[in-house]
Scaffold this motif. Sequence first.
Motif, mmCIF file in Angstrom:
data_model
loop_
_atom_site.group_PDB
_atom_site.id
_atom_site.type_symbol
_atom_site.label_atom_id
_atom_site.label_comp_id
_atom_site.label_asym_id
_atom_site.label_seq_id
_atom_site.Cartn_x
_atom_site.Cartn_y
_atom_site.Cartn_z
ATOM 1 N N GLU A 128 9.325 44.978 -38.434
ATOM 2 C CA GLU A 128 10.372 43.884 -38.625
ATOM 3 C C GLU A 128 10.806 43.069 -37.396
ATOM 4 O O GLU A 128 11.010 41.853 -37.417
ATOM 5 C CB GLU A 128 11.545 44.504 -38.934
ATOM 6 C CG GLU A 128 11.656 45.421 -40.211
ATOM 7 C CD GLU A 128 11.143 46.999 -40.107
ATOM 8 O OE1 GLU A 128 11.867 47.876 -40.558
ATOM 9 O OE2 GLU A 128 10.703 47.020 -38.784
ATOM 10 N N SER A 130 8.316 42.267 -35.203
ATOM 11 C CA SER A 130 6.887 41.707 -34.826
ATOM 12 C C SER A 130 6.408 40.328 -35.591
ATOM 13 O O SER A 130 5.408 39.801 -35.066
ATOM 14 C CB SER A 130 5.637 42.749 -35.153
ATOM 15 O OG SER A 130 5.626 42.793 -36.788
ATOM 16 N N HIS A 131 7.199 39.829 -36.538
ATOM 17 C CA HIS A 131 6.767 38.740 -37.492
ATOM 18 C C HIS A 131 6.894 37.377 -36.527
ATOM 19 O O HIS A 131 5.876 36.692 -36.505
ATOM 20 C CB HIS A 131 7.849 38.285 -38.428
ATOM 21 C CG HIS A 131 7.971 39.558 -39.386
ATOM 22 N ND1 HIS A 131 9.182 40.145 -39.856
ATOM 23 C CD2 HIS A 131 6.914 40.071 -40.356
ATOM 24 C CE1 HIS A 131 8.756 41.009 -40.597
ATOM 25 N NE2 HIS A 131 7.700 41.192 -40.757
ATOM 26 N N SER A 135 1.469 34.919 -35.508
ATOM 27 C CA SER A 135 1.549 33.775 -36.067
ATOM 28 C C SER A 135 0.666 33.617 -37.396
ATOM 29 O O SER A 135 -0.595 33.751 -37.043
ATOM 30 C CB SER A 135 1.695 32.739 -35.376
ATOM 31 O OG SER A 135 0.459 32.913 -34.730
ATOM 32 N N VAL A 140 -2.881 40.581 -44.487
ATOM 33 C CA VAL A 140 -2.246 41.747 -44.008
ATOM 34 C C VAL A 140 -2.745 43.165 -44.646
ATOM 35 O O VAL A 140 -2.948 43.152 -45.591
ATOM 36 C CB VAL A 140 -0.755 41.604 -44.308
ATOM 37 C CG1 VAL A 140 0.107 42.717 -43.776
ATOM 38 C CG2 VAL A 140 -0.261 40.298 -43.935
ATOM 39 N N SER A 155 6.125 42.961 -44.924
ATOM 40 C CA SER A 155 5.187 41.619 -44.653
ATOM 41 C C SER A 155 5.387 40.452 -45.293
ATOM 42 O O SER A 155 4.957 39.476 -45.215
ATOM 43 C CB SER A 155 3.762 42.266 -45.347
ATOM 44 O OG SER A 155 3.632 42.683 -46.478
ATOM 45 N N PRO A 157 7.405 37.788 -44.598
ATOM 46 C CA PRO A 157 7.379 36.391 -43.850
ATOM 47 C C PRO A 157 5.763 36.125 -43.760
ATOM 48 O O PRO A 157 5.847 34.751 -43.797
ATOM 49 C CB PRO A 157 7.993 36.885 -42.462
ATOM 50 C CG PRO A 157 8.927 38.125 -42.693
ATOM 51 C CD PRO A 157 8.153 38.811 -43.844
ATOM 52 N N TRP A 158 5.012 36.934 -43.465
ATOM 53 C CA TRP A 158 3.547 36.483 -43.584
ATOM 54 C C TRP A 158 2.965 35.822 -44.803
ATOM 55 O O TRP A 158 2.005 34.990 -45.059
ATOM 56 C CB TRP A 158 2.619 37.623 -42.811
ATOM 57 C CG TRP A 158 3.141 37.795 -41.670
ATOM 58 C CD1 TRP A 158 3.336 37.002 -40.503
ATOM 59 C CD2 TRP A 158 3.266 39.255 -40.891
ATOM 60 N NE1 TRP A 158 3.198 37.822 -39.204
ATOM 61 C CE2 TRP A 158 3.367 39.298 -39.588
ATOM 62 C CE3 TRP A 158 3.122 40.519 -41.643
ATOM 63 C CZ2 TRP A 158 3.773 40.107 -38.814
ATOM 64 C CZ3 TRP A 158 3.404 41.579 -40.928
ATOM 65 C CH2 TRP A 158 3.770 41.395 -39.350
#
Length: 210
Positions: A128, A130-131, A135, A140, A155, A157-158
């Motif tokens: 949580e 590491s987002h 970048s 993923v 995952s 956000p990615w």
Amino acid sequence: MSSFSRERLQEAAGPVSRETFDRLVAFEAIFQKWNRSINLVAQSTSGDVWQRHILDSAQLAGIEPDAMHWVDIGSGGGFPGLVMAFLLGDRPGASIDLVESNRKKASFLQTVVGQFSLPARVVARRIEDSHVLVSKPEIVTARALAPLSVLLDLSAPWLASGARALFHKGRDYRAEVQETVNRWTFDLVEHPSVTDASGVILELSNVRPA
């Protein structure tokens, strides 16, 4: 044919240089040494690391032969993240971030990355957190980490930025997919595992909240 065969590796992963194959064989020995002291994988699966873990991880390279920027969440003992780091060494400019909050496991990952000069970075944080540090990955990955619904939360956000997911799953994967459809929409491709007759790699793209 020996389980330590470049031919079997290439059946799973696609073209692999002789140097990369030799480095993975050396990695397996280092892994076994560390695993005796800090339990990187279950002891019940440590007898055949090459088949159960390395080849199982390497098949991602065969599914995505061109992707350059990867992130592996909950990297643990390095499957699939470290294995992909070795294989990405054959793709100039490619890299992978390994997200692992457990201090001992992150230390193992960092040791291997340093010893083999792998194109990888260890992010020793909770997923949580590491987002903002990783970048816009293209891919993923996660293996033996959490149910699919949780993986999508972790995952999101990615994935919202256009990344695709490659998640290892076992025989109950259909139930996990069914549990997610009320909350998420996505395009799904099921890739049969080349090492486990009951396993799949789930490829998810265009992931959005339902």
